[in-house]
Design a protein around this motif. Sequence first.
Motif: not given
Length: 189
Positions: A110-113, A120-122, A127-131
């Motif tokens: 959630v923090y990364v989102l 930015g998006l990388n 991967f971390g957000v989706l997993s």
Amino acid sequence: ISIRAAGFATRHAPEAKARTAFPTTLRGLIAQRARWWEGGLQSVSKHAKYLRTRGSVADRLLVVNQYWWAFYAIVSLPLLAYQVWYWFPATGAADATLYLVRWFTLWGPVYVLYKIPVWGLNPMNIFGVLSGILSVLLLLAAIGRSGERMRVRDAFVLFAYFPYTIITNLGAAIGVISSFVRPARPFRR
């Protein structure tokens, strides 16, 4: 595998319900996972000839799956330790605590989102957000299908699911290592 090797078919029973006793201690959970992984590797080893010569595509995928996750269990723990150490903040106890909570809970994805507009998006943050989010969605679906009500404990487990995966990988790694280190057992050829 023995049933299939003997020429019998197995069938999927989607409506079957099963209950299992689960370990109530951390040590019990690790020991259970170690037993499961050691037994899985023994089974694949015992039936290697069948799996190579007569096994179906599904049987061969079982072997690939078993060896992939065995490899992952061994490699993931040192990599995780290195990543946590590498990015560990040196700015104080509060920052370190927040960092560890983000690493090991749903707060991390959630923090990364939240930080994507800044960072930015990388591929790494995708991967971390989706997993992280997919894991929680799958767990919610499993709870929903079970027909049981979600309790406070369940919500906490959903929030802090990542330590559980680390613990199960530790059990798997112990099982993988012990399958190579322990003397042969009657199950093996």
